[in-house]
Design an enzyme around this catalytic site. Structure first.
Site, mmCIF file in Angstrom:
data_model
loop_
_atom_site.group_PDB
_atom_site.id
_atom_site.type_symbol
_atom_site.label_atom_id
_atom_site.label_comp_id
_atom_site.label_asym_id
_atom_site.label_seq_id
_atom_site.Cartn_x
_atom_site.Cartn_y
_atom_site.Cartn_z
ATOM 1 N N CYS A 79 0.880 -1.172 0.000
ATOM 2 C CA CYS A 79 0.000 0.000 0.000
ATOM 3 C C CYS A 79 0.918 1.223 0.000
ATOM 4 O O CYS A 79 2.092 1.106 -0.352
ATOM 5 C CB CYS A 79 -0.994 -0.042 1.155
ATOM 6 N N GLY A 80 0.393 2.371 0.381
ATOM 7 C CA GLY A 80 1.241 3.562 0.337
ATOM 8 C C GLY A 80 2.365 3.512 1.359
ATOM 9 O O GLY A 80 3.531 3.746 1.039
ATOM 10 N N HIS A 107 12.815 -15.787 13.065
ATOM 11 C CA HIS A 107 12.465 -15.800 14.499
ATOM 12 C C HIS A 107 10.963 -15.864 14.743
ATOM 13 O O HIS A 107 10.518 -16.485 15.697
ATOM 14 C CB HIS A 107 13.008 -14.538 15.186
HETATM 15 C C1 RB5 Z 1 -3.980 5.113 0.165
HETATM 16 O O1 RB5 Z 1 -3.980 6.448 -0.240
HETATM 17 C C2 RB5 Z 1 -3.142 4.903 1.415
HETATM 18 O O2 RB5 Z 1 -3.765 5.494 2.505
HETATM 19 C C3 RB5 Z 1 -2.927 3.421 1.615
HETATM 20 O O3 RB5 Z 1 -2.320 2.897 0.491
HETATM 21 C C4 RB5 Z 1 -2.008 3.012 2.748
HETATM 22 O O4 RB5 Z 1 -0.876 3.806 2.797
HETATM 23 C C5 RB5 Z 1 -2.587 2.800 4.054
HETATM 24 O O5 RB5 Z 1 -1.857 2.437 4.993
#
Ligand code: RB5
Length: 154
Positions: A67-68, A100
Protein backbone atom coordinates in the site's frame (compact mmCIF):
# COMPACT_ATOMS: atom_id res chain seq x y z
CA UNK A 1 9.13 -26.65 -6.99
CA UNK A 2 8.69 -22.89 -6.98
CA UNK A 3 7.51 -21.17 -3.79
CA UNK A 4 3.90 -20.04 -4.27
CA UNK A 5 3.44 -16.38 -3.36
CA UNK A 6 0.29 -14.22 -3.35
CA UNK A 7 0.75 -10.52 -4.05
CA UNK A 8 -1.71 -7.64 -3.86
CA UNK A 9 -1.76 -3.86 -3.79
CA UNK A 10 -4.13 -0.91 -3.69
CA UNK A 11 -3.62 2.26 -5.75
CA UNK A 12 -0.80 3.33 -3.42
CA UNK A 13 1.18 0.21 -4.26
CA UNK A 14 -0.09 -0.59 -7.74
CA UNK A 15 2.91 0.54 -9.80
CA UNK A 16 5.38 -1.13 -7.46
CA UNK A 17 3.39 -4.38 -7.54
CA UNK A 18 3.42 -4.41 -11.33
CA UNK A 19 7.19 -3.97 -11.37
CA UNK A 20 7.74 -6.59 -8.66
CA UNK A 21 5.63 -9.19 -10.45
CA UNK A 22 7.80 -8.80 -13.57
CA UNK A 23 10.94 -9.31 -11.51
CA UNK A 24 9.64 -12.25 -9.45
CA UNK A 25 7.59 -14.29 -11.90
CA UNK A 26 10.44 -16.46 -13.23
CA UNK A 27 11.68 -17.45 -9.77
CA UNK A 28 8.37 -17.76 -7.89
CA UNK A 29 4.88 -19.02 -8.64
CA UNK A 30 3.06 -15.69 -8.33
CA UNK A 31 -0.67 -15.36 -7.61
CA UNK A 32 -1.54 -11.72 -8.36
CA UNK A 33 -4.84 -10.86 -6.62
CA UNK A 34 -4.96 -7.28 -7.95
CA UNK A 35 -5.48 -4.50 -8.28
CA UNK A 36 -5.57 -5.31 -11.97
CA UNK A 37 -5.53 -1.66 -12.98
CA UNK A 38 -4.86 1.68 -11.31
CA UNK A 39 -7.95 2.95 -9.48
CA UNK A 40 -7.30 5.95 -7.20
CA UNK A 41 -10.45 5.13 -5.23
CA UNK A 42 -9.76 1.49 -4.39
CA UNK A 43 -9.27 0.37 -0.76
CA UNK A 44 -6.35 -1.70 0.56
CA UNK A 45 -8.47 -4.15 2.65
CA UNK A 46 -9.99 -5.43 -0.60
CA UNK A 47 -6.55 -6.71 -1.66
CA UNK A 48 -5.42 -7.73 1.80
CA UNK A 49 -8.29 -10.21 2.21
CA UNK A 50 -7.40 -12.46 -0.77
CA UNK A 51 -3.68 -12.46 0.02
CA UNK A 52 -4.22 -13.12 3.73
CA UNK A 53 -6.84 -15.77 2.98
CA UNK A 54 -4.54 -17.58 0.57
CA UNK A 55 -1.74 -17.60 3.14
CA UNK A 56 -3.99 -18.65 6.03
CA UNK A 57 -5.54 -21.50 4.03
CA UNK A 58 -2.17 -22.77 2.82
CA UNK A 59 -3.02 -22.12 -0.82
CA UNK A 60 0.22 -20.15 -0.97
CA UNK A 61 3.27 -20.28 1.29
CA UNK A 62 3.85 -16.52 1.55
CA UNK A 63 2.23 -13.18 0.78
CA UNK A 64 3.37 -9.71 -0.19
CA UNK A 65 1.03 -6.72 0.18
CA UNK A 66 1.82 -3.20 -0.93
CA UNK A 67 0.00 0.00 0.00
CA UNK A 68 1.24 3.56 0.34
CA UNK A 69 2.99 3.14 3.68
CA UNK A 70 2.75 -0.60 4.30
CA UNK A 71 0.92 0.17 7.55
CA UNK A 72 -2.75 -0.19 6.66
CA UNK A 73 -2.04 -3.43 4.81
CA UNK A 74 -0.22 -4.81 7.84
CA UNK A 75 -2.95 -3.85 10.29
CA UNK A 76 -5.62 -5.43 8.10
CA UNK A 77 -3.64 -8.60 7.32
CA UNK A 78 -3.02 -9.31 11.01
CA UNK A 79 -6.77 -9.44 11.60
CA UNK A 80 -6.87 -12.72 9.68
CA UNK A 81 -6.18 -15.74 11.93
CA UNK A 82 -3.04 -17.56 10.86
CA UNK A 83 -1.43 -14.47 9.38
CA UNK A 84 1.77 -13.04 10.79
CA UNK A 85 2.41 -9.89 8.78
CA UNK A 86 5.14 -7.30 9.20
CA UNK A 87 5.99 -4.04 7.50
CA UNK A 88 9.72 -4.15 6.80
CA UNK A 89 11.76 -1.55 4.99
CA UNK A 90 15.14 -2.98 6.00
CA UNK A 91 16.52 -6.34 4.88
CA UNK A 92 17.47 -7.49 8.39
CA UNK A 93 13.85 -7.39 9.55
CA UNK A 94 12.62 -8.89 6.26
CA UNK A 95 14.53 -12.14 6.87
CA UNK A 96 14.76 -12.11 10.66
CA UNK A 97 10.97 -11.74 10.89
CA UNK A 98 10.70 -15.12 9.19
CA UNK A 99 13.61 -16.79 11.00
CA UNK A 100 12.46 -15.80 14.50
CA UNK A 101 8.76 -14.95 14.21
CA UNK A 102 7.59 -17.12 11.30
CA UNK A 103 6.32 -14.00 9.48
CA UNK A 104 4.29 -15.14 6.49
CA UNK A 105 3.28 -11.83 4.89
CA UNK A 106 5.59 -8.94 4.04
CA UNK A 107 3.99 -5.50 3.77
CA UNK A 108 5.68 -2.73 1.85
CA UNK A 109 5.06 0.99 1.41
CA UNK A 110 5.45 2.15 -2.16
CA UNK A 111 5.61 5.78 -1.01
CA UNK A 112 8.57 4.87 1.20
CA UNK A 113 10.80 2.67 -0.97
CA UNK A 114 11.46 2.09 -4.67
CA UNK A 115 11.74 -1.01 -6.81
CA UNK A 116 15.40 -1.80 -6.05
CA UNK A 117 14.96 -1.82 -2.27
CA UNK A 118 11.61 -3.61 -2.63
CA UNK A 119 13.25 -6.34 -4.71
CA UNK A 120 15.96 -6.84 -2.09
CA UNK A 121 13.37 -6.96 0.71
CA UNK A 122 11.14 -9.47 -1.05
CA UNK A 123 14.16 -11.61 -1.96
CA UNK A 124 15.34 -11.61 1.67
CA UNK A 125 11.81 -12.43 2.90
CA UNK A 126 11.13 -15.23 0.44
CA UNK A 127 14.58 -16.75 0.90
CA UNK A 128 14.25 -16.97 4.68
CA UNK A 129 12.95 -19.96 6.69
CA UNK A 130 11.69 -20.23 10.28
CA UNK A 131 14.65 -21.40 12.37
CA UNK A 132 12.55 -23.76 14.49
CA UNK A 133 14.79 -23.05 17.49
CA UNK A 134 13.16 -23.86 20.81
CA UNK A 135 13.08 -20.23 22.03
CA UNK A 136 11.41 -19.09 18.83
CA UNK A 137 8.87 -21.94 18.89
CA UNK A 138 8.11 -21.10 22.52
CA UNK A 139 7.49 -17.42 21.68
CA UNK A 140 5.43 -18.28 18.61
CA UNK A 141 3.27 -20.61 20.72
CA UNK A 142 2.56 -17.67 23.06
CA UNK A 143 1.61 -15.48 20.09
CA UNK A 144 -0.70 -18.20 18.75
CA UNK A 145 -2.21 -18.48 22.21
CA UNK A 146 -3.16 -14.78 22.08
CA UNK A 147 -4.89 -15.44 18.76
CA UNK A 148 -6.72 -18.49 20.14
CA UNK A 149 -7.95 -16.54 23.16
CA UNK A 150 -9.07 -13.62 20.97
CA UNK A 151 -11.06 -16.09 18.88
CA UNK A 152 -12.59 -17.48 22.07
CA UNK A 153 -11.36 -20.96 21.31
CA UNK A 154 -8.86 -21.61 24.02
C1 RB5 B 1 -3.98 5.11 0.17
O1 RB5 B 1 -3.98 6.45 -0.24
C2 RB5 B 1 -3.14 4.90 1.41
O2 RB5 B 1 -3.76 5.49 2.50
C3 RB5 B 1 -2.93 3.42 1.62
O3 RB5 B 1 -2.32 2.90 0.49
C4 RB5 B 1 -2.01 3.01 2.75
O4 RB5 B 1 -0.88 3.81 2.80
C5 RB5 B 1 -2.59 2.80 4.05
O5 RB5 B 1 -1.86 2.44 4.99
Amino acid sequence: MKLRVAIGADHGGFDLKQQLVVRLKDTFDIMDVGAGSFDPDDDYPDFVVPVAGAVASGEVQRGVIICGSGVGACIAANKVPGVRAGTCHDTYSAHQGVEHDDMNILCLGARVIGIEVATELVTAFLGARFSGEERHRRRLAKVLDIERRALGSG
